[in-house]
Design a protein around this motif. Structure first.
Motif, PDB file in Angstrom:
ATOM      1  N   PRO A 402      52.329 -40.870  23.796  1.00 11.84           N
ATOM      2  CA  PRO A 402      51.058 -40.198  23.490  1.00 11.84           C
ATOM      3  C   PRO A 402      50.965 -39.709  22.047  1.00 11.84           C
ATOM      4  CG  PRO A 402      51.917 -39.454  25.599  1.00 11.84           C
ATOM      5  CD  PRO A 402      53.000 -40.273  24.963  1.00 11.84           C
ATOM      6  N   SER A 405      50.688 -42.579  19.541  1.00  9.28           N
ATOM      7  CA  SER A 405      49.358 -43.200  19.546  1.00  9.28           C
ATOM      8  C   SER A 405      48.379 -42.437  18.665  1.00  9.28           C
ATOM      9  CB  SER A 405      48.807 -43.254  20.974  1.00  9.28           C
ATOM     10  OG  SER A 405      49.653 -43.996  21.822  1.00  9.28           O
ATOM     11  N   GLN A 406      48.664 -41.175  18.454  1.00  8.60           N
ATOM     12  CA  GLN A 406      47.732 -40.325  17.717  1.00  8.60           C
ATOM     13  C   GLN A 406      48.080 -40.158  16.245  1.00  8.60           C
ATOM     14  OE1 GLN A 406      47.378 -36.405  19.361  1.00  8.60           O
ATOM     15  NE2 GLN A 406      46.083 -35.643  17.718  1.00  8.60           N
ATOM     16  N   VAL A 411      43.174 -40.508  18.626  1.00  2.59           N
ATOM     17  CA  VAL A 411      43.372 -41.312  19.828  1.00  2.59           C
ATOM     18  C   VAL A 411      42.316 -40.941  20.862  1.00  2.59           C
ATOM     19  CG1 VAL A 411      45.036 -39.676  20.830  1.00  2.59           C
ATOM     20  CG2 VAL A 411      45.031 -42.049  21.594  1.00  2.59           C
ATOM     21  N   LYS A 413      41.842 -40.939  24.693  1.00  2.00           N
ATOM     22  CA  LYS A 413      42.713 -41.000  25.861  1.00  2.00           C
ATOM     23  C   LYS A 413      41.898 -41.133  27.135  1.00  2.00           C
ATOM     24  CE  LYS A 413      46.648 -38.360  24.097  1.00  2.00           C
ATOM     25  NZ  LYS A 413      47.704 -39.296  24.495  1.00  2.00           N
ATOM     26  N   HIS A 463      47.534 -44.640  31.808  1.00  2.00           N
ATOM     27  CA  HIS A 463      47.121 -43.945  30.592  1.00  2.00           C
ATOM     28  C   HIS A 463      46.707 -45.005  29.583  1.00  2.00           C
ATOM     29  CE1 HIS A 463      48.270 -40.028  32.007  1.00  2.00           C
ATOM     30  NE2 HIS A 463      49.475 -40.461  32.293  1.00  2.00           N
ATOM     31  N   ASN A 465      45.418 -45.477  26.004  1.00  2.00           N
ATOM     32  CA  ASN A 465      45.287 -44.793  24.721  1.00  2.00           C
ATOM     33  C   ASN A 465      44.721 -45.768  23.702  1.00  2.00           C
ATOM     34  OD1 ASN A 465      46.500 -42.623  25.922  1.00  2.00           O
ATOM     35  ND2 ASN A 465      48.179 -42.445  24.469  1.00  2.00           N
TER      36      ASN A 465
END
Length: 539
Positions: A402, A405-406, A411, A413, A463, A465
């Motif tokens: 997570p 990804s940011q 991101v 989500k 999830h 992303n």
């Protein structure tokens, strides 16, 4: 190719030590990342997120809510100590309370109240209800759908000072604690007493026990221990009018009338403020194994899961999957500190955790399972943890996705539930849609880096992303409502564990019927007739 020592070998498996201690170090990394990223964002000239009210200009502040004035401040000062009140018109002073963790939403609150007792919190709620002052309950503020931060100038009611362990019964395993106890603190306390918290999250170093109940968080242990709807035995809740309602003394079997606590689990602070939690905890495993495996496609992920359920059975505690692109993003973020466990890259990866009471028994079951999986070519590469550090590092490759990804900008989500056969199809569909709109690519001028998928196979939770170089309405309009329409067509849920919050409020109809939505609205009107609890969210 599969190698000996730490690697899985075709002739067998090198047995590893069992660990009663879990992933404390990787959680600390997660917590440090949260605080470091927030500190960095404040120290550098990079602009913060726009006000939510500016980004979503169609949302208007409700005229029914009063604007905070000096009389209100005087009242709060009469019941709270100076260090329980933060009041400022300077946005930077309340940035940590107004901004969400993803730096996507930003409110305009000028007042944070941090009461140290449930009785004072009840007085606050009674006053706010009478004066029609809107309130946002806030725990660790690790929420991912904009539920825990204001939209306009709502008062932030922080639970951080309600942070005491109330009691623990080692015979029954029942823990009672304040809502503001940090999840990792609760888990550490329980481990010292031979138990573990039945919920595990990457954000456990920051999130609160009350917050995970308010959002009905699922996490990494749901496959083994089930949801909070089953493990929470009782709650203490302060209602909008200040009344304290408690079921903290409820036992495991209590069939007396309606199970009212269920109303507040997952309600995201829209019906009342959770101030206390009674929860059934689990015995601390005496043996723990982690395997990180590579497979050729998503069908193989499903096949390995079916095989693991059948052959690992009672010791299977987690089954996570990750796609190639999610691992590539994570490599860029953490590989300088944590070596990737495999020599090559593969289309999909699986992380399997086993937890049990007998090292010999668990090792034998895992060895038999992996030998068979390799012989049938379901698993094409892999490694198993040889010591505590390796165990933590293997989990790190799943838990840091997570944040990875940011870290290049932003991101989007999406936390959804889908039938297992359709779980990954959403990632494919979103990547195809982004490519068709010419939004995704390695070039810096492309706003989207990639859409990646990972999640909890055991409970059908994906999830998705969408890693971006910046937040923009153009990207959001391509993704929404497309994602929710896709999930609805597959008979899934638009929110598996993150909740609805601000992000998904207007899309609830993709999962719930009109009759269900009307019942929810009726409950909201009944318990919060003035609508002061976490407005503009949920329903």
């Amino acid at each position: 190719m599969l190698r000996q020592s730490a690697r899985i070998a075709s002739a067998g498996i090198v047995r590893q030590a069992a660990f009663s201690s879990s992933r404390t170090a990787s959680r600390a990394v997660f917590t440090r990342f949260i605080h470091a990223s927030r500190t960095l964002s404040m120290a550098t000239p990079k602009p913060g997120p726009k006000l939510t009210a500016e980004t979503y200009s169609d949302i208007q502040r409700s005229a029914q809510f009063k604007t905070l004035n000096s009389d209100d401040l005087e009242y709060f000062q009469s019941i709270l100590a100076k260090n329980e009140i933060i009041h400022s018109r300077d946005p930077s002073d309340l940035e940590g309370y107004n901004e969400d963790w993803m730096r996507k939403y930003r409110g305009q609150s000028q007042l944070v109240l941090r009461p140290k007792s449930v009785e004072h919190l009840a007085l606050i709620m009674n006053y706010c209800n009478e004066q029609k002052l809107a309130v946002v309950p806030q725990g660790g503020n690790t929420d991912l759908v904009g539920a825990s931060v204001p939209v306009f100038d709502e008062i932030v009611l922080s639970l951080a000072n309600l942070n005491k362990i109330r009691s623990f019964d080692p015979v029954s395993g029942i823990l009672k604690c304040d809502a503001g106890v940090i999840l990792e603190t609760a888990d550490t306390y329980l481990r010292e007493n031979g138990h573990i918290f039945p919920l595990d999250l990457g954000a456990k170093g920051s999130c609160h026990v009350g917050g995970v109940c308010a959002t009905n968080a699922g996490g990494l242990r749901l496959l083994r221990y089930g949801s909070l709807h089953g493990s929470v035995l009782g709650l203490e809740v302060v209602m909008p009018n200040g009344e304290i309602v408690s079921s903290m003394d409820a036992l495991r079997k209590d069939n007396t009338g309606y199970d009212l606590k269920q109303l507040f689990i997952g309600a995201e602070g829209t019906l009342g403020v959770i101030t206390g939690v009674s929860i059934l905890t689990q015995p601390l495993p005496k043996a723990q194994n982690v395997a990180f495996l590579a497979v050729k496609d998503y069908q193989a992920v499903q096949d390995v899961f079916v095989k693991a359920k059948g052959e690992l059975a009672e010791i299977l505690s987690a089954f996570e999957f990750m796609d190639k692109r999610s691992i590539q993003l994570t490599k860029r973020h953490i590989e300088k500190d944590t070596a990737f466990p495999l020599e090559e890259e593969y289309p999909f990866y699986v992380l399997i955790e086993t937890s049990g009471s007998s090292k010999t028994h668990d090792d034998e079951k895992l060895e038999t399972f992996l030998e068979s999986a390799m012989e049938s070519e379901l698993v094409i590469d892999g490694t198993i943890a040889q010591d505590k550090t390796e165990l933590q590092n293997l989990w790190k490759w799943r838990e840091m996705i997570p944040e990875s990804s940011q870290c290049q900008g932003g991101v989007y989500k999406y936390d959804v539930s889908l039938p297992l056969k359709d779980l990954y199809s959403l990632v494919t569909a979103v990547n195809e849609r982004l490519a068709a709109k010419d939004l995704v690519g390695a070039e810096s001028e492309k706003p989207v880096i990639a859409a990646v998928g990972y999640g909890h196979v055991g409970d059908g939770n994906l999830h998705l992303n969408v890693a971006t170089r910046k937040y923009s309405k153009e990207i959001e309009e391509v993704l929404e409502p497309f994602v929710y329409e896709f999930v609805s067509q597959k008979k899934g849920s638009i929110s598996a564990e993150h909740g609805l919050g601000f992000q998904k409020k207007k899309y609830i109809g993709y999962t719930r019927s009109d009759a269900e939505i009307n019942m929810m609205k009726d409950l909201k009107k009944h318990y919060d007739p003035n609508g002061i609890m976490n407005p503009y969210k949920f329903i």
